[in-house]
Design a protein around this motif. Structure first.
Motif, mmCIF file in Angstrom:
data_model
loop_
_atom_site.group_PDB
_atom_site.id
_atom_site.type_symbol
_atom_site.label_atom_id
_atom_site.label_comp_id
_atom_site.label_asym_id
_atom_site.label_seq_id
_atom_site.Cartn_x
_atom_site.Cartn_y
_atom_site.Cartn_z
ATOM 1 N N MET A 129 0.860 -1.172 0.000
ATOM 2 C CA MET A 129 0.000 0.000 0.000
ATOM 3 C C MET A 129 0.902 1.229 0.000
ATOM 4 N N ALA A 130 0.781 2.070 -1.007
ATOM 5 C CA ALA A 130 1.649 3.240 -1.118
ATOM 6 C C ALA A 130 1.244 4.293 -0.091
ATOM 7 N N GLY A 131 2.246 4.823 0.621
ATOM 8 C CA GLY A 131 1.987 5.870 1.598
ATOM 9 C C GLY A 131 3.275 6.323 2.237
ATOM 10 N N ASP A 132 3.282 7.554 2.730
ATOM 11 C CA ASP A 132 4.469 8.155 3.328
ATOM 12 C C ASP A 132 4.088 8.710 4.696
ATOM 13 N N LEU A 133 4.875 8.357 5.715
ATOM 14 C CA LEU A 133 4.578 8.800 7.074
ATOM 15 C C LEU A 133 4.526 10.317 7.209
ATOM 16 N N ILE A 139 9.019 12.527 11.103
ATOM 17 C CA ILE A 139 8.985 11.096 10.794
ATOM 18 C C ILE A 139 8.622 10.277 12.026
ATOM 19 N N ASN A 140 9.362 10.476 13.095
ATOM 20 C CA ASN A 140 9.248 9.576 14.245
ATOM 21 C C ASN A 140 8.079 9.893 15.164
ATOM 22 N N VAL A 141 7.703 11.155 15.252
ATOM 23 C CA VAL A 141 6.607 11.532 16.148
ATOM 24 C C VAL A 141 5.306 11.701 15.370
ATOM 25 N N GLU A 142 5.290 12.628 14.404
ATOM 26 C CA GLU A 142 4.062 12.850 13.656
ATOM 27 C C GLU A 142 3.725 11.643 12.781
ATOM 28 N N GLY A 143 4.745 10.956 12.269
ATOM 29 C CA GLY A 143 4.495 9.733 11.514
ATOM 30 C C GLY A 143 3.821 8.680 12.375
ATOM 31 N N THR A 144 4.289 8.539 13.603
ATOM 32 C CA THR A 144 3.665 7.585 14.533
ATOM 33 C C THR A 144 2.235 8.004 14.848
ATOM 34 N N ARG A 145 2.023 9.292 15.037
ATOM 35 C CA ARG A 145 0.670 9.783 15.306
ATOM 36 C C ARG A 145 -0.266 9.431 14.136
ATOM 37 N N GLY A 146 0.257 9.592 12.913
ATOM 38 C CA GLY A 146 -0.549 9.259 11.741
ATOM 39 C C GLY A 146 -0.884 7.782 11.657
ATOM 40 N N VAL A 147 0.078 6.925 12.002
ATOM 41 C CA VAL A 147 -0.181 5.482 11.965
ATOM 42 C C VAL A 147 -1.178 5.094 13.056
ATOM 43 N N LEU A 148 -1.111 5.742 14.206
ATOM 44 C CA LEU A 148 -2.101 5.493 15.256
ATOM 45 C C LEU A 148 -3.501 5.874 14.771
ATOM 46 N N GLU A 149 -3.623 7.011 14.107
ATOM 47 C CA GLU A 149 -4.920 7.427 13.580
ATOM 48 C C GLU A 149 -5.425 6.431 12.542
#
Length: 342
Positions: A62-66, A99-109
């Motif tokens: 699945m194409a996507g960028d953190l 990457i590490n903080v906002e990316g993680t927040r996005g994956v949680l959402e």
């Protein structure tokens, strides 16, 4: 059978987790991959399997960028395993946070939107920061050496506060190649000073001989993460060598024995180690002069696993590094396993 969303499958550790999910479970796996997702996933599978994987129908890209903000929907998933991160130690703070903080927040959402019941987050033992002494699985550092440590700690705090899902956090220390084969596609951290030492570039060792170097093989770490995907246990798990972590002196003596060299003298930490300690290598130096002892009681009790001692597989790591010319000529993971079994 569960449907698992995996991030970071193109990275070294993520590859090993993907291989275990394919080989040891019947789960369907969706891999979040940047750019040309299908092509990059096929490249990963080619790194793992020399003849292609018989499990290709169970893994999807699945194409996507953190860093894009809103991530695409994977459809319903049962478990999200978040391995993706920037492991650069010297990124500017805001870039590392993206990457590490906002990316993680996005994956949680994304996980919440997909109805995931469980979230497995791969952090690092070095959220300990500059802590000295014992560092347990319920602790978090407050002062950090670099933006990698800081942003991984910030991300971990966000994950730990998540409501509505089972949450497990895995904290590996320094991850090296497989203990049985030495296989790795990435030669950094531990490999950097060892290669420099092999080339005769160290005339001193800029560390205390009693300093600790907590090193774990990738198979142990991936086993722990895969267990957490299928487990019900929540909380934090230090995937570390713990009390059996090698000292700097033990590591130096193993390297001297392997390369047939005399051990250089020790100098004060932070002092020049000769031509080997350039700007690139300097970021790794603090990890060879640690005063922290990671505790892994919950990992041993709940997951029933314990890391092997570095001395048990050190020569295997370096034999593979030599065969791979320190990354210039690698082999697929299954080919390395076949060669090691002969």
């Amino acid at each position: 059978m569960a449907r698992v969303l995996l991030t970071g499958a193109t990275g070294f550790l993520g590859m090993e987790v993907l291989a275990r999910l394919l080989e040891r479970t019947d789960h369907e796996i969706v891999c979040l991959v940047r750019g040309d997702a299908e092509a990059r996933l096929d490249e990963v599978l080619g790194t793992l399997y020399s003849e292609g994987t018989p499990h290709r129908d169970r893994v999807h890209a699945m194409a996507g960028d953190l860093t894009d903000g809103a991530l695409p929907s994977p459809g319903p998933v049962d478990v999200v395993c978040h391995c993706a991160a920037s492991i650069s130690f010297d990124l500017p703070l805001e870039e590392a946070r993206a990457i590490n903080v906002e990316g993680t927040r996005g994956v949680l959402e994304l996980a919440h939107a997909a109805g995931a019941r469980r979230f497995v987050h791969v952090s690092t033992a070095y959220v300990s920061g500059t802590h000295t002494g014992t560092f347990t699985e319920d602790m978090l550092g407050t002062e950090f050496r670099n933006t990698y440590e800081q942003t991984k700690a910030e991300a971990e705090a966000i994950v730990a506060a998540t409501q509505g899902m089972e949450v497990a956090i895995a904290r590996p220390s320094i991850v090296v190649g497989e203990s049985g084969t030495g296989w790795t596609p990435a030669f950094n951290v531990l490999y950097w000073p060892l290669r420099a030492f092999a080339r005769g570039l160290f005339d001193t060792i800029p560390a205390r001989p009693e300093g600790r170097v907590d090193v774990v093989p990738v198979d142990y770490v991936a086993d722990g993460i895969t267990a957490l995907i299928d487990a019900e246990a929540t909380g934090t798990f230090n995937l570390v060598a713990a009390e059996e972590a090698a000292t700097v002196d033990e590591l130096a003596r193993m390297a001297c024995a392997h390369f047939g060299r005399e051990c250089p003298p020790y100098v004060q930490a932070g002092a020049s180690g000769g031509a080997a300690v350039d700007e690139h290598g300097a970021v790794y130096v603090p990890y060879f002069d640690m005063e922290v002892v990671f505790d892994d009681v919950r990992t041993r009790d709940v997951l029933g696993i314990r890391a092997p001692r570095l001395s048990e597989y050190f020569d295997t790591l370096l034999d593979y590094a030599d065969a791979a010319r320190w990354g210039k000529r690698g082999t697929p993971r299954d080919a390395a396993a076949y060669a090691a079994s002969r």
